[in-house]
Design an enzyme around this catalytic site. Sequence first.
Site, short mmCIF file in Angstrom:
data_model
loop_
_atom_site.label_atom_id
_atom_site.label_comp_id
_atom_site.label_asym_id
_atom_site.label_seq_id
_atom_site.Cartn_x
_atom_site.Cartn_y
_atom_site.Cartn_z
N LYS A 215 0.83 -1.21 0.00
CA LYS A 215 0.00 0.00 0.00
C LYS A 215 0.86 1.26 0.00
CE LYS A 215 -3.93 -2.26 2.29
NZ LYS A 215 -3.31 -3.50 2.80
O1 LIG Z 1 -9.33 -3.03 1.57
C1 LIG Z 1 -8.48 -3.77 2.01
C2 LIG Z 1 -7.20 -3.82 1.51
C3 LIG Z 1 -6.32 -4.72 2.02
N1 LIG Z 1 -6.66 -5.56 3.02
C4 LIG Z 1 -5.64 -6.55 3.49
O2 LIG Z 1 -6.12 -7.87 3.17
C5 LIG Z 1 -5.87 -8.76 4.24
C6 LIG Z 1 -7.18 -9.24 4.83
O3 LIG Z 1 -6.94 -10.15 5.87
P1 LIG Z 1 -8.12 -11.06 6.52
O4 LIG Z 1 -7.43 -11.74 7.65
O5 LIG Z 1 -8.58 -12.02 5.47
O6 LIG Z 1 -9.19 -10.14 6.97
C7 LIG Z 1 -4.98 -8.00 5.22
O7 LIG Z 1 -3.63 -8.21 4.84
C8 LIG Z 1 -5.34 -6.54 4.98
O8 LIG Z 1 -4.26 -5.67 5.25
C9 LIG Z 1 -7.93 -5.53 3.52
O9 LIG Z 1 -8.30 -6.29 4.44
N2 LIG Z 1 -8.81 -4.63 3.00
#
Ligand SMILES: O=c1ccn([C@@H]2O[C@H](COP(=O)(O)O)[C@@H](O)[C@H]2O)c(=O)[nH]1
Length: 281
Positions: free
Chosen positions: A95
């Site tokens: 990001k």
């Molecule tokens: O909008 C967003 C962008 C990035 N993320 C990232 O994805 C994963 C989600 O993890 P989970 O454990 O499946 O919830 C995490 O690395 C976030 O930084 C997001 O969730 N939303």
Amino acid sequence: MKFLDQLRAAERLNDSLLCVGLDPDPAKFPTHWKGDAGRIYDFCAAIVDATKDLVSAFKPQIAYFAAHRAEDQLEQLMAHMKRTAPQVPVILDAKRGDIGATAEQYAREAFERYQADAVTLSPFMGRDSVEPYLRYPDKGAFLLCRTSNPGGDDWQMQRLADQPGQPRLFEHLARLAQGDWNLNGQLGLVVGATYPQEIERVRALAPDLPLLVPGVGAQGGDAQATVAAGWRVSQGGGTVIVNSSRAVLYASAGEDFAAVARRVAQATRASLRPASPPAAG
Ligand SMILES: O=c1ccn([C@@H]2O[C@H](COP(=O)(O)O)[C@@H](O)[C@H]2O)c(=O)[nH]1
């Protein structure tokens, strides 16, 4: 090979739209490794080995490594993925977003140091903050568009008064990414599974772009609704890369953690199967 071609090939090979997110948190590690940041590589490599035939991509989140001074373990992990799962593209979730000169360094970090196939970027600082990444012609870049968190509303849902039709910010960005900003077809967009209506809207505005969709699993997004809203490969359009991190990684706190992660990944992959399969594209 270009990122998009690599992604499509992995989708077909593994019959999958699932991306396993690698967010290693030592506090959540299985009991025998709990709290041990020295095991970050071992933990992630075990997950990779257990799921590499089930996914279209892996997505390591850089903060989980940097927070534990484990960048060397991330380098090791990237090398491990290239060696043992060369067919699966790796999206480095960083990001990043900064002025051009600094973005050049971030691009070097992602693509040269870590050998990522694609990176996530914050587009807040505009086109010149994205361009340095596009100078790597085979690499992909995913712009945050309509993120999965509730606070995404604060900016992304605001309307732009000086644009025709007063689009919301995320809509304006989707148009730019499909059009003027996408110099060599390298861009994709991040859209949260927690907002299926907005996935559909982004897909309408950016019919061809790959959508990286976090938010199924721990955040409660609906897998079927995500695919229905965003996957258009059978119609000649774009695909979705649906990420799940915690729900896969921490499905078991026992020594069987990798085997249980595999079972959850299998079930998630099945829940993401479109009406016509990925191979159709
Ligand atoms: O909008 C967003 C962008 C990035 N993320 C990232 O994805 C994963 C989600 O993890 P989970 O454990 O499946 O919830 C995490 O690395 C976030 O930084 C997001 O969730 N939303």
